[in-house]
Scaffold this active site. Structure first.
Site, PDB file in Angstrom:
ATOM      1  N   ASP A  61       4.551  -7.580   5.289  1.00 37.18           N
ATOM      2  CA  ASP A  61       5.220  -8.257   4.173  1.00 37.18           C
ATOM      3  C   ASP A  61       6.091  -9.429   4.620  1.00 37.18           C
ATOM      4  OD1 ASP A  61       4.535  -6.809   1.847  1.00 37.18           O
ATOM      5  OD2 ASP A  61       5.804  -5.160   2.506  1.00 37.18           O
TER       6      ASP A  61
HETATM    7  C1  BGC Z   1      10.845  -5.181   4.446  1.00 41.22           C
HETATM    8  C2  BGC Z   1       9.441  -4.718   4.505  1.00 41.22           C
HETATM    9  C3  BGC Z   1       9.036  -4.200   3.173  1.00 41.22           C
HETATM   10  C4  BGC Z   1       9.365  -5.174   2.068  1.00 41.22           C
HETATM   11  C5  BGC Z   1       9.129  -4.477   0.757  1.00 41.22           C
HETATM   12  C6  BGC Z   1      10.994  -6.205   3.369  1.00 41.22           C
HETATM   13  O1  BGC Z   1      12.291  -6.659   3.334  1.00 41.22           O
HETATM   14  O2  BGC Z   1      11.199  -5.692   5.682  1.00 41.22           O
HETATM   15  O3  BGC Z   1       9.280  -3.714   5.473  1.00 41.22           O
HETATM   16  O4  BGC Z   1       7.660  -3.992   3.142  1.00 41.22           O
HETATM   17  O5  BGC Z   1      10.681  -5.629   2.145  1.00 41.22           O
HETATM   18  O6  BGC Z   1       9.294  -5.291  -0.354  1.00 41.22           O
HETATM   19  C1  NOJ Z   2       6.658  -1.450   4.053  1.00 40.51           C
HETATM   20  C2  NOJ Z   2       5.793  -1.678   2.869  1.00 40.51           C
HETATM   21  O1  NOJ Z   2       5.908  -0.621   1.955  1.00 40.51           O
HETATM   22  C3  NOJ Z   2       4.360  -1.822   3.290  1.00 40.51           C
HETATM   23  O2  NOJ Z   2       3.567  -2.115   2.171  1.00 40.51           O
HETATM   24  C4  NOJ Z   2       4.224  -2.878   4.355  1.00 40.51           C
HETATM   25  O3  NOJ Z   2       2.883  -2.941   4.737  1.00 40.51           O
HETATM   26  C5  NOJ Z   2       5.130  -2.603   5.532  1.00 40.51           C
HETATM   27  N1  NOJ Z   2       6.459  -2.434   5.078  1.00 40.51           N
HETATM   28  C6  NOJ Z   2       5.078  -3.704   6.595  1.00 40.51           C
HETATM   29  O4  NOJ Z   2       5.686  -4.873   6.189  1.00 40.51           O
END
Ligand code: BGC
Ligand code: NOJ
Length: 811
Positions: A483
């Site tokens: 993400d």
């Molecule tokens: C986090 C990610 C997560 C995302 C969800 C980000 O700030 O670092 O791990 O998947 O938010 O919206």
């Molecule tokens: C958490 C999110 O829920 C997941 O969808 C994502 O793939 C990982 N973070 C890595 O960014």
């Protein structure tokens, strides 16, 4: 350092001190009513949706961290204490917290009184049951005061924690006998209310927090409890609570039980309203009538245990490694069920208000629980598909209550569509139920435009196929699985929301990770086409997959490993050419899992590079070198300090991809080594470093660049659960559902001489013995099914037996 121990016979983790490094929690509930409960009885309850239907209040990021819960106070002379230590923190003479499957039992003792709180949500009722048992272990009569306490949330948790000008005036309650009704918002034609009751006659009650606690006191020293007298308060606005007072006399050796129930009630539909705030008590009365006696509670508790024991017999392994057995047979599958129920919405790190159900998250969660409750997996797939857009792209999240796509977040995460193929294929391999492909699924929840699910999968595939960049690799969009890798976005000011580069501003970023997914799930989609007689389509799909394979082997290959991506200016990311972030874990895992580079040595090379450059004592970090400064063109990833989260943290989610990739190239020893590093059960002894619960995975462990490497965060709700279970159960232990049957293909440490698996598959129990006296890592030499030698290693499903014995000889 350990803070407890596993009790495998009871399927429990027993915490021996309330002072765990972080609150160690459990989940209660399996259908609609859910609660979070910590080892000190903290936490909250909600109905279906943690944001919109919050029943009890919880303040995140509080001080102490875990304040608020179902608290039972015992006043014994001048001593006031709680069986779970919090919130009074009165030192206990003994303490234990048993987190089991769907229940928690906390026992504390003080001055010869033993108090047990048994908390669970019954399988089919919308309530949390708290049975308190008080026992006098001393030689003198005891005269105690027992006070219950919980604080109601005014339903919408976000509004509840922000809109005080309104909410301090809306609270309404009603008390009849031993039952407290929380009916805030009822006037507004919401048809629900909450109820909190006890099965005994009470000596007093409180529903006003202010009256119960006092303006300048806290949960740790409520005035009413210190005084030993309830105020019999009726809340009008402010903060409604539920508290009962019971005077308890116990002779030496005597024990008494008190059954408290916190329930969610709805008015029957079409009910006539007597008056705006007069609630229909019938649903509450019917609910409470089921929890009046210990026998009733015992029966409901047994039903819960049977439910879990039934689920967990679907897949069990017996190896000489008791930690592995414990992980596979109990905790990993349990966590898979919890992530299925919660997605990423409510944990001690997810506030229940931030996120609904993730599209990619829920599709991946399916991989881990589909064998347990296939019917609910089916339902979930259809719910998810209903939110897809006509062009095959998807919303990133949807809200469980409405099942509609979340427009605030929108779409544009270009890996999302392919995960729908992954989840659906896993479902069909497990069940053989191809009829799901004919289910009519909407676009953006508009059912007037519904098409069969198969067409949704086709659109998923075609979306990736038709959205490719200058290197013939898939466009990344806002981000792919990672993400935080936002290659088409920039933010002028730190903290400002990200802007998107327009496609007119040059080539747009591409993802080698999605390319790997396209090969893996494209092939699965082609298998599906073949299995359903669509041979022409299958051939076209395979050709497109081959084309993508070529692109990965070309622009996607950096020399020693797979490139991560190309940014919006066509510069490689995750390449030796970069100063920081030269290598990333994700494409190595996904491409090798997909079989890319297996025939030309690239797969082996990529995995070697992972071992040399990314591996650490606590697991494999996401990228190296970590970004030391913020790169506007990379987005959120470089906003994290080195070693945390997506910036070189150990993401437990993609560690199993590497373990799985190692099995693809036949490295059983290495696969198991990778697997063990992030597995919480093997980390129990370093609890003071790891910090999160030793019975479940956390999302992220601090990497080697961090202040405290090895420190875990974000336990419970992570795709790690599903991927570790898939990797262990299917790729290492090698029991893989396929359309044709169960394929047995272990890839194990060569020291493992053998093991047994019991697997229920399409209604039949297979008892599988794996013999590895040859001490190989991979390879099936022969197989017998019910004593008869068969060709190959796929067990064809039988229909005329209930039990089948299989012997597999490796060599
Ligand atoms: C986090 C990610 C997560 C995302 C969800 C980000 O700030 O670092 O791990 O998947 O938010 O919206
Ligand atoms: C958490 C999110 O829920 C997941 O969808 C994502 O793939 C990982 N973070 C890595 O960014």
């Amino acid at each position: 350092m350990k803070f407890g121990h596993f009790d495998d016979a009871a399927k429990e983790y027993v915490i021996e001190t309330p002072r765990t490094p972080l609150p160690w929690i459990n989940y209660l509930g399996s259908q609609d009513f859910f609660s979070l409960i910590s080892n000190t009885a903290g936490g909250y309850s909600f109905y279906k949706d943690a944001k919109l239907m919050r029943i009890t209040r919880y303040r995140y990021n509080n001080c102490p961290l875990d304040a608020g819960g179902r608290y039972y106070y015992i006043k014994d002379g001048d001593t006031v204490w709680n069986p779970g230590w919090q919130p009074t923190q009165t030192e206990l003479d003994s303490y234990s917290c048993r987190h089991g499957l769907g229940y928690t039992i906390i026992t504390g003792s003080k001055n010869n009184i033993e108090a047990t709180l048994q908390a669970f949500v019954p399988v089919n009722d919308k309530c949390e049951v708290n049975r308190i048992i008080l026992k006098n272990n001393g030689t003198e009569d005891k005269h105690l005061d027992l006070f219950s306490f919980l604080e109601f949330c005014l339903w919408n948790a976000q509004d509840d924690s922000t809109n005080f000008q309104r909410n301090f005036s809306t609270g309404e309650v009603e008390v009849i006998g031993s039952t407290i009704y929380h009916k805030t918002e009822y006037r507004e034609r919401r048809n629900h209310y909450a109820v909190y009751s006890v099965n005994k006659k009470i000596d007093g009650f409180d529903t006003s927090r202010h009256k119960f606690i006092g303006m300048y006191n806290g949960f740790h020293n409520p005035e009413a409890v210190l005084a030993g007298e309830s105020r019999n308060s009726i809340a009008r606005g402010w903060q409604p609570i539920g508290s009962h007072h019971l005077k308890v006399d116990l002779k030496p050796g005597e024990s008494q039980s008190f059954i408290f129930v916190l329930g969610y009630c709805e008015n029957p539909k079409d009910e006539k309203w007597e008056a705006p705030n007069v609630i229909n008590k019938k649903p509450a009365n019917e609910l409470l009538a089921q929890f009046q006696t210990d026998e009733q509670v015992d029966a409901k508790f047994q039903e819960l245990k049977d439910y879990w024991n039934g689920l967990l017999t679907t897949y069990t392994v017996h190896t000489e490694d008791e930690k592995l057995n414990r992980l596979v047979n109990i905790w990993n599958q349990y966590q898979c069920m919890v992530t299925f129920n919660m997605s990423r919405s409510a944990s001690y790190f997810e506030s229940g208000m931030g996120r609904g159900m993730g599209f990619r998250d829920s599709c991946q969660d399916l991989l881990g629980f589909v064998h347990l409750i296939p019917a609910r997996a089916r339902e979930r797939i259809i719910d998810i598909a209903n939110t897809q857009f006509e062009d095959g792209s998807t919303y990133h999240q949807y809200q469980p209550l409405t099942k509609k796509g979340n427009a605030d977040i929108g779409g544009g995460f270009n890996d999302d569509p392919l995960w729908l193929i992954a989840g659906t294929c896993a479902y069909i391999r497990e069940t053989g139920d191809f009829s799901i492909l004919d289910e009519m699924c909407a676009f953006d929840s508009d059912f007037s435009k519904a098409v069969p699910l198969m067409d949704h999968l086709r659109r998923s595939f075609n979306y990736t196929l038709t959205h490719r960049g200058p290197h013939n690799l898939p466009l990344i969009g806002r981000a792919d699985w990672n993400d935080c890798l936002n290659l088409n976005c920039f933010s002028e000011e730190p903290g400002e929301s990200f802007q998107t580069f327009g496609p007119s501003e040059g080539p747009v970023a591409e993802s080698v990770f999605i390319a790997g997914m396209f090969v893996k799930y494209g092939n699965e989609y082609a298998d599906l086409c073949e299995a359903t007689g669509l041979n022409d389509e299958a051939a076209k799909v395979r050709a497109a997959v081959a084309d993508m394979n070529e692109a990965i082997n070309g622009a996607g290959w950096d020399g020693e490993w797979f490139v991560r991506a190309y940014d919006a200016y066509s510069n490689p990311i995750g390449s030796d050419k970069n100063e920081e972030g030269k290598i990333y874990i994700e494409p190595q895992g996904m491409c090798v899992m997909a079989g890319v580079g297996v025939d030309n040595g690239k797969a082996e090379k990529a995995l070697k590079s992972v071992e040399e450059r990314l591996d650490t004592k606590f697991g494999i970090v996401l990228n190296q070198p970590a970004y030391t400064k913020y790169h506007v063109e990379l987005g959120e990833i470089s906003s994290y300090p080195p070693g945390y989260k997506e910036n070189a943290g150990i993401f437990c989610h993609n560690n199993p991809w590497i373990a799985c990739a190692e099995t693809v190239v036949g490295h059983g020893n290495r696969a198991f080594e990778v697997f063990k590093k992030t597995c919480p059960i093997y980390l129990e002894d370093i609890g003071e470093i790891h910090k999160t619960e030793p019975y479940v995975y956390c999302q992220m462990v601090a990497g080697r660049d961090a202040e405290i490497p090895g420190e875990g965060k974000n336990s419970w709700l992570t795709g790690t659960a599903a991927w570790t279970f898939t990797t262990m159960s299917q790729y290492i232990l090698g029991c893989q559902p396929t359309f044709a049957g169960l394929c047995i293909n272990p890839c194990i440490p060569d020291t493992l001489e053998g093991y047994k698996l019991d697997r229920t598959f399409r209604g039949v129990r297979y008892h599988i013995t794996i013999d590895n006296k040859a001490h190989v890592q991979k390879g099936v030499k022969s197989m017998t099914v019910d004593g008869v030698a068969v060709e190959g290693n796929v067990i064809t499903p039988v229909t005329d037996k209930t039990d089948v014995d299989v012997v597999v000889t490796m060599g």
